[in-house]
Structures are given as C-alpha cells and as structure tokens.
Motif scaffolding. Sequence first.
Motif, short mmCIF file in Angstrom:
data_model
loop_
_atom_site.label_atom_id
_atom_site.label_comp_id
_atom_site.label_asym_id
_atom_site.label_seq_id
_atom_site.Cartn_x
_atom_site.Cartn_y
_atom_site.Cartn_z
N ALA A 102 2.04 -58.27 26.60
CA ALA A 102 3.16 -58.91 27.30
C ALA A 102 4.37 -58.97 26.39
CB ALA A 102 2.75 -60.32 27.73
N LEU A 103 5.53 -58.85 27.00
CA LEU A 103 6.80 -59.03 26.30
C LEU A 103 7.64 -60.05 27.06
CD1 LEU A 103 8.03 -55.36 25.55
CD2 LEU A 103 7.10 -57.00 23.90
N ALA A 104 8.38 -60.87 26.31
CA ALA A 104 9.33 -61.78 26.93
C ALA A 104 10.70 -61.13 26.84
CB ALA A 104 9.30 -63.13 26.22
N VAL A 105 11.13 -60.51 27.92
CA VAL A 105 12.35 -59.71 27.91
C VAL A 105 13.50 -60.51 28.53
CG1 VAL A 105 13.38 -57.51 28.59
CG2 VAL A 105 10.89 -57.67 28.25
N PRO A 106 14.62 -60.62 27.82
CA PRO A 106 15.78 -61.28 28.44
C PRO A 106 16.19 -60.56 29.73
CG PRO A 106 16.16 -60.85 26.10
CD PRO A 106 14.89 -60.15 26.47
N GLU A 107 16.53 -61.35 30.73
CA GLU A 107 16.88 -60.84 32.07
C GLU A 107 17.78 -59.59 32.01
OE1 GLU A 107 15.51 -62.63 34.62
OE2 GLU A 107 16.22 -61.17 36.10
N ALA A 108 18.79 -59.66 31.18
CA ALA A 108 19.80 -58.58 31.15
C ALA A 108 19.25 -57.28 30.57
CB ALA A 108 21.02 -59.05 30.36
N ARG A 109 18.12 -57.36 29.86
CA ARG A 109 17.60 -56.15 29.20
C ARG A 109 16.39 -55.55 29.92
NH1 ARG A 109 16.09 -56.82 23.28
NH2 ARG A 109 15.84 -54.57 23.54
N ILE A 110 16.04 -56.10 31.08
CA ILE A 110 14.80 -55.67 31.73
C ILE A 110 14.75 -54.17 32.01
CG2 ILE A 110 13.50 -55.83 33.91
CD1 ILE A 110 13.91 -58.87 33.73
N GLU A 111 15.81 -53.63 32.60
CA GLU A 111 15.79 -52.20 32.96
C GLU A 111 15.65 -51.33 31.71
OE1 GLU A 111 15.57 -51.26 36.06
OE2 GLU A 111 15.89 -53.33 36.77
N GLU A 112 16.42 -51.69 30.70
CA GLU A 112 16.43 -50.93 29.44
C GLU A 112 15.04 -50.95 28.79
OE1 GLU A 112 17.71 -52.01 24.92
OE2 GLU A 112 18.46 -53.24 26.57
N LEU A 126 6.39 -56.15 36.31
CA LEU A 126 7.31 -57.25 36.07
C LEU A 126 6.71 -58.48 36.75
CD1 LEU A 126 10.11 -57.59 34.76
CD2 LEU A 126 11.10 -57.25 37.03
N ARG A 127 6.60 -59.58 36.00
CA ARG A 127 6.00 -60.79 36.57
C ARG A 127 6.92 -61.99 36.35
NH1 ARG A 127 0.88 -59.98 38.19
NH2 ARG A 127 -0.18 -58.13 37.42
N GLU A 128 6.78 -62.97 37.24
CA GLU A 128 7.61 -64.18 37.17
C GLU A 128 7.06 -65.14 36.12
OE1 GLU A 128 7.51 -65.73 41.10
OE2 GLU A 128 9.20 -64.51 41.79
N HIS A 129 7.61 -65.06 34.91
CA HIS A 129 7.16 -65.93 33.83
C HIS A 129 8.09 -65.65 32.65
CE1 HIS A 129 4.41 -67.60 30.71
NE2 HIS A 129 3.95 -68.33 31.70
N ASN A 130 8.07 -66.53 31.66
CA ASN A 130 8.81 -66.26 30.43
C ASN A 130 8.31 -64.95 29.80
OD1 ASN A 130 10.35 -66.63 28.03
ND2 ASN A 130 8.53 -67.53 27.06
N TRP A 131 6.96 -64.77 29.76
CA TRP A 131 6.37 -63.47 29.39
C TRP A 131 6.44 -62.65 30.67
CZ3 TRP A 131 5.71 -62.47 24.44
CH2 TRP A 131 5.46 -63.52 23.56
N ASN A 132 7.46 -61.82 30.81
CA ASN A 132 7.71 -61.23 32.14
C ASN A 132 7.34 -59.76 32.27
OD1 ASN A 132 9.74 -60.51 30.41
ND2 ASN A 132 11.43 -61.06 31.76
N ARG A 136 -12.12 -62.58 29.63
CA ARG A 136 -11.73 -63.51 28.58
C ARG A 136 -10.84 -62.75 27.60
NH1 ARG A 136 -15.61 -67.02 24.49
NH2 ARG A 136 -13.91 -68.17 23.50
N ARG A 137 -9.73 -63.37 27.23
CA ARG A 137 -8.81 -62.79 26.24
C ARG A 137 -8.49 -63.86 25.21
NH1 ARG A 137 -7.09 -57.86 28.24
NH2 ARG A 137 -7.16 -57.58 30.49
N PRO A 138 -7.95 -63.46 24.05
CA PRO A 138 -7.72 -64.46 22.99
C PRO A 138 -6.56 -65.40 23.30
CG PRO A 138 -6.86 -62.32 22.32
CD PRO A 138 -7.57 -62.10 23.62
N ARG A 139 -6.64 -66.60 22.74
CA ARG A 139 -5.46 -67.48 22.70
C ARG A 139 -4.61 -67.05 21.53
NH1 ARG A 139 -9.44 -71.54 23.58
NH2 ARG A 139 -9.13 -72.59 25.57
N LEU A 140 -3.30 -67.09 21.69
CA LEU A 140 -2.39 -66.72 20.60
C LEU A 140 -1.33 -67.79 20.48
CD1 LEU A 140 -1.80 -62.96 21.55
CD2 LEU A 140 -3.35 -63.81 19.79
N GLU A 141 -0.57 -67.74 19.40
CA GLU A 141 0.54 -68.66 19.28
C GLU A 141 1.51 -68.36 20.42
OE1 GLU A 141 2.13 -68.73 15.30
OE2 GLU A 141 3.85 -69.90 16.03
N GLY A 142 1.85 -69.36 21.20
CA GLY A 142 2.74 -69.14 22.34
C GLY A 142 1.99 -68.71 23.59
#
Lengths: 154, 169
Positions: free
Chosen positions: A69-79, A95-101, B105-111
């Motif tokens: 997972a990556l937390a991508v800023p809204e403006a950089r999603i396409e890139e 693409l998912r609805e979450h901070n890790w999007n 099951r997957r690991p817990r990580l920081e954040g």
Amino acid sequence: MDDLCLRMLDRFQHDLPICAAPYQAMADELGCTEDDILQRLTLLNQRKALSRVGPVFEHSRAGASTLVALAVPEARIEEVAAQINAFDEVNHNYLREHNWNLWFVLTGPSREHLDQTLEKIEQLTGLTPLDLPMLTAYQIDLGFALGKNSQVPT
Amino acid sequence: MSASISRSDQQLAQQLITLTEAGMPLVADPWAWMAERMNLSVDDTLALLQRLQDTGAIRRIAAVPNHYRLGYTFNGMTVWDVDDEHIDRLGEIVGNLHFVSHCYRRPRLEGWRYNLFAMVHGLNAEQIEYERNLIRNQLGDACRADTMLVSTRILKKTGLRLAAQRQEK
C-alpha cells in the motif's frame, strides 16, 4: 442470466471434473445437455463474463508475492499510478478510499527481488510502501457464491 | 499442501501454465486438446492433472467467472485488528463465509494495526456493508478495531505473467 447459467458458474467456479468429457459430466450433474453447457460458456465468454476455463495454479510456488500500500497525495494519484503500473511485478492495482489509498500486489521470482522492487518504488515515488506479505491463508480465492441477482452483460 | 512434486511433473506444470494462461478452448474434449500439445496420452494428462491437484500445485480447475462483468462491481477489503491469540480460529471462520473470496493474516506494521484481511463482494454498497457486519458479529470482542477499504477504481488487473518473467531470466 438464465438459471442454468448461474447454477453452472456457481458450481464450476470451484472445480471442473477431471475426466475425459468434463462438460458432459457437468451436464449430467446439472440435468442438461453437453451442448447447453458449451453454448452458455461460449456466450459468457463472448460477453467477457468468463475470465478463463482452466487450471488455477498455486502461484506462491512460482516465487514470492506481497500486498503493498502507498499513501498517495490526491494530486499525485495519476502520476504515481502510472509509475506503479509500469512495473511488470505489479499485477493488481486498486485505488481505495483510505489514507493508504493505492493497493497493489507484487510478484517476483524471490523475496529478494520483491525487496529490490520495493526499494525502486520508494526511490521513484518518494513514498514509503507498506509491505504486507501473507502470513497465513485462511481462504485463497475459491470464488464466492453468486446470487440470483447476478447479471449477464449484453 | 504437500510440497512433494517430482522434477518431471514440475517441468510439465510449467508447460501447462504457459499453455493454459489464456484459458483452454471451449470444446467438448479440452483434455484431448491439452494432451496433444503436451505430447502425452489423454490418460496421462488426466493423471498429471490429478497429481498436480493432489500435491497442491494446482489449486483447482475451474470456469473462472469475471465477477465484475456479472454485476459484482463492489468489492471491499475489510481489515480487522484481531487478538493474536484467537486469529487462527477466527480467520478460519471468516474465510469460510460464502461471500469472502480471500482471507489472510498479514503483519501489523507501524502505521498499520490490522492483521486480518477479508475481501468481500457485492452488487451494491449496501450488500458489502451487510457482509462486513456479518464478519464483525463473528469476531466479537476479539476484534479491537476495523475498517473497510472500498475500491473506487481498478488501475491495473492482469493475470500472472509467469511465462514472460521466466523468459526474462
């Protein structure tokens, strides 16, 4: 979708009989003819409602994989999505609805290869990936029950 | 899953992967089609498939539906922070729910605190919310927090391209 179509898919998304005439065996089980089965499979295939018919291999044996997972800023999603999709190691990217999007699966010949790929991703995007390899599988993609409201696309 | 698979079966399995990546043709005798291309008799092909399935190299042989095209356009990745002591027992129960396609099951990580992942599918938003509630009921007090990550867009979806990867090596 006719009732036979649905019963056929629901039953045979799990296993096709391993015998000389598998569609005849399916027909016997569902109380129809071999032609009925083949016609419906062909129709579903033409309408792209059938992904494929064949063996599903245990790919963890073919190498290593992990969920990232990556937390991508809204403006950089396409890139960033384009950068991630360019990797051959990426075979699903959602693409998912979450901070890790941004969520994708990495596969490669070894865990070492995945580590190198994760490093490249971090360098390229400037974002630190969450690396979430499977520890235990309780259920591995055996499909899920299809309800009677499923549709066949036209 | 047993790990014992003979070297020759391993090679045959590789051939099979390449041969069936795009699916088998929709003909009455697909194994005969396969046998001809594998240079085996039909009986040997059926025996090979059975062995590969018994050893776990093949998970299943199936007509794999494209769920998205059947109207299942909603998928939710439900994630749960489950007590480590109970996760194996509860993971099995959640994995066996008929609307769950994957459960790991997957690991817990920081954040990232969630250690149980279950993918649910539905025809609409209400359906996946309902399924999520059924999972919550199963987990009870062993679950400390949860959320559901709904997909808003598929950015890439390809089958495994093992054949291509092998050629690159």
